[in-house]
Design a protein around this motif. Structure first.
Motif, PDB file in Angstrom:
ATOM      1  N   THR A  84       0.817  -1.222   0.000  1.00 30.23           N
ATOM      2  CA  THR A  84       0.000   0.000   0.000  1.00 30.23           C
ATOM      3  C   THR A  84       0.847   1.268   0.000  1.00 30.23           C
ATOM      4  O   THR A  84       0.297   2.358   0.095  1.00 30.23           O
ATOM      5  CB  THR A  84      -0.923  -0.007   1.228  1.00 30.23           C
ATOM      6  N   SER A  85       2.169   1.121  -0.094  1.00 29.01           N
ATOM      7  CA  SER A  85       3.058   2.288  -0.064  1.00 29.01           C
ATOM      8  C   SER A  85       3.512   2.693  -1.457  1.00 29.01           C
ATOM      9  O   SER A  85       4.562   3.318  -1.606  1.00 29.01           O
ATOM     10  CB  SER A  85       4.280   1.975   0.822  1.00 29.01           C
ATOM     11  N   ASP A  86       2.754   2.325  -2.465  1.00 25.04           N
ATOM     12  CA  ASP A  86       3.160   2.574  -3.842  1.00 25.04           C
ATOM     13  C   ASP A  86       3.361   4.065  -4.101  1.00 25.04           C
ATOM     14  O   ASP A  86       4.415   4.503  -4.586  1.00 25.04           O
ATOM     15  CB  ASP A  86       2.107   2.002  -4.791  1.00 25.04           C
ATOM     16  N   ALA A  87       2.346   4.862  -3.810  1.00 25.32           N
ATOM     17  CA  ALA A  87       2.444   6.306  -4.056  1.00 25.32           C
ATOM     18  C   ALA A  87       3.520   6.940  -3.192  1.00 25.32           C
ATOM     19  O   ALA A  87       4.246   7.845  -3.637  1.00 25.32           O
ATOM     20  CB  ALA A  87       1.090   6.961  -3.798  1.00 25.32           C
ATOM     21  N   ASP A 126      15.563  17.482  -4.711  1.00 26.29           N
ATOM     22  CA  ASP A 126      16.583  18.001  -3.799  1.00 26.29           C
ATOM     23  C   ASP A 126      17.958  18.012  -4.462  1.00 26.29           C
ATOM     24  O   ASP A 126      18.749  18.941  -4.246  1.00 26.29           O
ATOM     25  CB  ASP A 126      16.625  17.153  -2.526  1.00 26.29           C
ATOM     26  N   ASP A 127      18.253  16.992  -5.266  1.00 28.84           N
ATOM     27  CA  ASP A 127      19.558  16.928  -5.932  1.00 28.84           C
ATOM     28  C   ASP A 127      19.667  17.925  -7.079  1.00 28.84           C
ATOM     29  O   ASP A 127      20.764  18.414  -7.366  1.00 28.84           O
ATOM     30  CB  ASP A 127      19.807  15.513  -6.454  1.00 28.84           C
ATOM     31  N   CYS A 128      18.547  18.217  -7.752  1.00 31.70           N
ATOM     32  CA  CYS A 128      18.562  19.138  -8.903  1.00 31.70           C
ATOM     33  C   CYS A 128      17.377  20.096  -8.769  1.00 31.70           C
ATOM     34  O   CYS A 128      16.227  19.677  -8.972  1.00 31.70           O
ATOM     35  CB  CYS A 128      18.494  18.365 -10.216  1.00 31.70           C
ATOM     36  N   PRO A 129      17.597  21.352  -8.433  1.00 26.03           N
ATOM     37  CA  PRO A 129      16.476  22.285  -8.237  1.00 26.03           C
ATOM     38  C   PRO A 129      15.619  22.499  -9.485  1.00 26.03           C
ATOM     39  O   PRO A 129      14.441  22.846  -9.359  1.00 26.03           O
ATOM     40  CB  PRO A 129      17.171  23.587  -7.812  1.00 26.03           C
ATOM     41  N   ASP A 130      16.205  22.318 -10.685  1.00 19.03           N
ATOM     42  CA  ASP A 130      15.428  22.499 -11.913  1.00 19.03           C
ATOM     43  C   ASP A 130      14.502  21.334 -12.210  1.00 19.03           C
ATOM     44  O   ASP A 130      13.676  21.413 -13.117  1.00 19.03           O
ATOM     45  CB  ASP A 130      16.371  22.713 -13.103  1.00 19.03           C
ATOM     46  N   TYR A 131      14.661  20.245 -11.481  1.00 20.17           N
ATOM     47  CA  TYR A 131      13.769  19.098 -11.635  1.00 20.17           C
ATOM     48  C   TYR A 131      12.425  19.436 -11.005  1.00 20.17           C
ATOM     49  O   TYR A 131      12.357  20.033  -9.925  1.00 20.17           O
ATOM     50  CB  TYR A 131      14.382  17.880 -10.944  1.00 20.17           C
ATOM     51  N   VAL A 132      11.340  19.069 -11.669  1.00 13.84           N
ATOM     52  CA  VAL A 132       9.998  19.417 -11.194  1.00 13.84           C
ATOM     53  C   VAL A 132       9.185  18.144 -11.022  1.00 13.84           C
ATOM     54  O   VAL A 132       9.046  17.356 -11.964  1.00 13.84           O
ATOM     55  CB  VAL A 132       9.279  20.366 -12.174  1.00 13.84           C
ATOM     56  N   PHE A 133       8.678  17.947  -9.822  1.00 13.26           N
ATOM     57  CA  PHE A 133       7.717  16.872  -9.552  1.00 13.26           C
ATOM     58  C   PHE A 133       6.746  17.390  -8.501  1.00 13.26           C
ATOM     59  O   PHE A 133       7.131  17.721  -7.382  1.00 13.26           O
ATOM     60  CB  PHE A 133       8.410  15.603  -9.046  1.00 13.26           C
ATOM     61  N   ARG A 134       5.497  17.470  -8.893  1.00  8.80           N
ATOM     62  CA  ARG A 134       4.453  17.966  -7.997  1.00  8.80           C
ATOM     63  C   ARG A 134       3.291  16.987  -7.996  1.00  8.80           C
ATOM     64  O   ARG A 134       3.021  16.332  -9.002  1.00  8.80           O
ATOM     65  CB  ARG A 134       3.988  19.356  -8.434  1.00  8.80           C
ATOM     66  N   TYR A 135       2.617  16.920  -6.881  1.00  9.61           N
ATOM     67  CA  TYR A 135       1.519  15.969  -6.748  1.00  9.61           C
ATOM     68  C   TYR A 135       0.431  16.568  -5.872  1.00  9.61           C
ATOM     69  O   TYR A 135       0.626  17.573  -5.179  1.00  9.61           O
ATOM     70  CB  TYR A 135       2.020  14.646  -6.151  1.00  9.61           C
ATOM     71  N   ASP A 136      -0.704  15.929  -5.902  1.00  6.85           N
ATOM     72  CA  ASP A 136      -1.855  16.364  -5.114  1.00  6.85           C
ATOM     73  C   ASP A 136      -2.580  15.120  -4.607  1.00  6.85           C
ATOM     74  O   ASP A 136      -2.561  14.065  -5.264  1.00  6.85           O
ATOM     75  CB  ASP A 136      -2.792  17.227  -5.965  1.00  6.85           C
ATOM     76  N   ALA A 170       0.147  -2.676 -13.785  1.00  4.99           N
ATOM     77  CA  ALA A 170       1.409  -2.101 -13.323  1.00  4.99           C
ATOM     78  C   ALA A 170       1.177  -1.220 -12.101  1.00  4.99           C
ATOM     79  O   ALA A 170       0.142  -0.551 -11.964  1.00  4.99           O
ATOM     80  CB  ALA A 170       2.059  -1.279 -14.439  1.00  4.99           C
ATOM     81  N   SER A 171       2.146  -1.221 -11.216  1.00  2.87           N
ATOM     82  CA  SER A 171       2.125  -0.315 -10.069  1.00  2.87           C
ATOM     83  C   SER A 171       2.652   1.050 -10.501  1.00  2.87           C
ATOM     84  O   SER A 171       3.190   1.215 -11.605  1.00  2.87           O
ATOM     85  CB  SER A 171       2.976  -0.876  -8.939  1.00  2.87           C
ATOM     86  N   LEU A 172       2.526   2.036  -9.616  1.00  4.94           N
ATOM     87  CA  LEU A 172       3.037   3.368  -9.938  1.00  4.94           C
ATOM     88  C   LEU A 172       4.559   3.344 -10.080  1.00  4.94           C
ATOM     89  O   LEU A 172       5.120   4.035 -10.931  1.00  4.94           O
ATOM     90  CB  LEU A 172       2.625   4.361  -8.851  1.00  4.94           C
TER      91      LEU A 172
END
Length: 666
Positions: free
Chosen positions: A240-243, A255-265, A482-484
């Motif tokens: 159940t910890s997929d997400a 954190d390693d690359c500030p230009d990397y973008v990942f956002r979620y809701d 498939a899982s996430l």
């Protein structure tokens, strides 16, 4: 004649059952002795099989081991060698929780528990049939072979008791590879299966691929079921910890690359419902090729029913390039608004034109977020529905298809020409009252090329198929089970493959030069500026404009001359130019006639020879009339005046040219 009560055994007929049984026991004992065991018969008639092997690998009572693990491993290796499986029956610990005694038994110890069979329901009775249970076999025969390991006073483990005899025949050499002890999924196997899973290769194909590496299935060291069980264990690990795993993984990348973008809701139940991804390379691609963007939500991706939404464009090689990726659980207005807001925030601007399908939620969300973009429907999606909308008769009518395509796909027609052609087609085929065609006509400003002539499309009006081809790779790397975690791993693999293909095309453009069909300088310049794929399109346009177009008529109105230019495969177009001197007009007409003659004469060597002879005769006439210095009579001043369109007579202001002696440029 043979008695019907006789027995046929190995080609011999036996009338005495006792003699037949003795013969069968003899044959069986011979075959069993070849399997590495010796059969004995107890006084009460019970048969026992004792493994025969080298004394160095056979355990014995009183044997010591430095730890319990060493003892268990020794007994398992012995069992795998002679042909039986081992399982741990009981483990005893002391008050400190330290294992002090362990009982290892043959896997065929004990008996199968009696299970009530499925009830057969009479069809005459009004009862629902019971689903049949899976029929399972059992290998339990109550075998008493065992080994007891017990901790001694000095901390070492001693073989306290051992029983080597089995009440069943041991496995043959053919069956030994399928014993559980001989089927080990070691670290190399596990890494191989997980690497295949990252490439969206399932357990069955992974097992066949492992066979190719090992040479045969017997050398793999595991079965296909073991490969499937590893996938099962992976899904159990994700649980159940997929997400949470996905969010934690990409949070580290941010954190390693500030230009990397990942956002979620997350939704009201604290479950992942939306996600957005892009990286620095994708953002650079958008800044270079982001004039037109297409996003399509047609890929059901995983077991949670979430939908993959790739943002796609076309690069300078006319190939699809991915700018970003979204993941949504519901295809509603709120989800698309959130997704487009994240795209706008990450890229810093919006595209000039956005192409989507006819989803009503997208139609509301796009102008709400991309307020300056032109929203356009995908023509490929619309035209692919024509066949099912018009019925079987018209869908097979090639004339109707051709007439509709000529009206819809024409990039050069104006709005009035399109509407006139549309009405003609609707009237001719009695489709004026058709509900779907009326809806498409009402939405014509969203998808007809004539309504997008005022914005720069970069030749992308017909590239919806390219978008589909670029997005199809995501359909091949996703599945409903498939899982996430698997989805994002497969997506990253698809992005890497796309960028590898782009890098390869860039390398080909650096080290190769396209073939120019004519020695025109403009095409040599185009070959140095454009990529190879785009250059061939430009070359075709230059050749068509130079050799396939001709002026059919002209009209002079004051200083403006209007020409009607006709293409070999196209309509008549109007071109106008400002007034020129009589010499310039004559030179233009001479060039037009020259290119026309070259085009027509190029079909025959004889005609080209006559054209060359005529040009040489006329060149000799000019030399005889004007003298041999006619070629050098044009000074730099005349060339510069021709380029500028006027002479530098008069004094209006000054420039650094006034300090250069005029004789220097003559």
């Amino acid at each position: 004649m043979d008695s019907p009560d006789c027995l046929l055994i190995y080609g011999f007929r036996w009338w005495d059952d006792n003699i037949a049984c003795v013969f069968l026991d003899l044959v069986r004992s011979r075959s069993e002795s070849q399997h590495g065991c010796v059969m004995d018969v107890s006084p009460d008639g019970t048969k026992f099989w004792t493994p025969s092997c080298d004394a160095t690998v056979r355990p014995f009572q009183g044997q010591t081991f430095p730890s319990l693990a060493h003892g268990i491993d020794f007994y398992r290796q012995y069992a795998s060698l002679v042909g039986f499986d081992v399982r741990c029956s009981s483990l005893r610990r002391n008050r400190q929780g330290v294992a002090v005694k362990d009982l290892l038994v043959c896997s065929r110890e004990g008996f199968k528990q009696a299970v009530q069979g499925s009830v057969v329901v009479d069809a005459a009775l009004d009862q629902a049939p019971v689903a049949p249970k899976r029929r399972r076999v059992s290998n339990r025969v109550g075998c008493r072979a065992r080994l007891v390991l017990k901790m001694g006073d000095d901390g070492v483990f001693v073989v306290h008791f051992i029983e080597l005899r089995h009440n069943h025949c041991l496995c043959s050499d053919v069956a030994k590879p399928f014993l559980r002890g001989n089927r080990s999924m070691d670290v190399q196997h596990q890494i191989f299966v997980l690497k295949c899973a990252r490439a969206n290769v399932g357990p069955n194909r992974s097992f066949r691929l492992a066979r190719e590496f090992a040479g045969s299935y017997s050398n793999v060291g595991a079965t296909c079921v073991d490969f499937k069980n590893l996938k099962r264990d992976l899904m159990a690990f994700i649980g159940t910890s997929d997400a949470h795993i996905v969010v934690k993984k990409y949070a580290k990348k941010v954190d390693d690359c500030p230009d990397y973008v990942f956002r979620y809701d997350v939704d009201s139940q604290d479950q992942l419902c939306r996600a957005f991804w892009t990286d620095p390379i994708a953002k650079e691609n958008f800044s270079a090729f982001g004039e037109v963007v297409s996003f399509d939500a047609t890929y059901g991706t995983n077991r949670y029913g979430m939908v993959l939404v790739p943002f796609t464009g076309v690069d300078n090689h006319k190939r699809g390039v991915t700018f970003a990726m979204g993941l949504i659980s519901r295809e509603d207005v709120d989800s698309y608004v959130w997704l487009l807001q994240q795209f706008k925030s990450a890229m810093g601007c919006v595209p000039s034109c956005t192409i989507t399908d006819q989803d009503p939620s997208m139609r509301v969300a796009v102008p709400q977020v991309f307020d300056t973009t032109r929203h356009r429907f995908c023509m490929w999606h619309i035209m692919s529905k024509v066949g099912e909308k018009v019925g079987n008769v018209l869908s097979k009518d090639e004339e109707f298809r051709r007439a509709l395509n000529d009206v819809v796909w024409c990039e050069m027609s104006s709005v009035e020409e399109f509407e006139r052609g549309w009405q003609d087609v609707m009237k001719k085929y009695s489709l004026g009252d058709h509900r779907w065609f009326r809806l498409m006509y009402d939405l014509r400003s969203y998808w007809i090329p004539a309504y997008f002539n005022d914005i720069f499309m970069g030749g992308l009006l017909r590239t919806t198929s390219r978008f589909e081809a670029a997005n199809s790779v995501f359909g091949s790397c996703t599945n409903q089970h498939a899982s996430l975690s698997e989805l994002f791993n497969n997506f990253e693999g698809a992005i890497d493959a796309q960028r590898l293909a782009q890098a390869k095309l860039n390398a080909e453009c650096e080290g190769h030069f396209p073939l120019c069909q004519t020695p025109m300088l403009i095409k040599k310049h185009a070959a140095a500026v454009y990529t190879i794929n785009v250059f061939y399109d430009v070359q075709a346009e230059v050749i068509a404009g130079s050799f396939s177009c001709r002026a059919v008529r002209s009209n002079v109105e004051g200083l403006v001359t209007r020409y009607e230019v006709e293409d070999d495969d196209g309509p008549v177009l109007g071109v106008q130019r400002g007034g020129d001197s009589e010499v310039d007009v004559a030179i233009g007409e001479a060039w037009a006639e020259f290119f026309s003659c070259v085009t027509m004469a190029s079909r025959s060597v004889e005609h080209v020879t006559k054209l060359n002879a005529a040009l040489k005769d006329f060149n000799a006439f000019l030399l005889a009339e004007n003298g041999p210095t006619v070629r050098a009579s044009s000074s730099k001043k005349q060339l510069f005046e021709s380029f500028c369109g006027a002479s530098p007579d008069g004094q209006i202001g000054w420039s650094w040219y006034s300090f250069i002696p005029f004789s220097f440029i003559q």
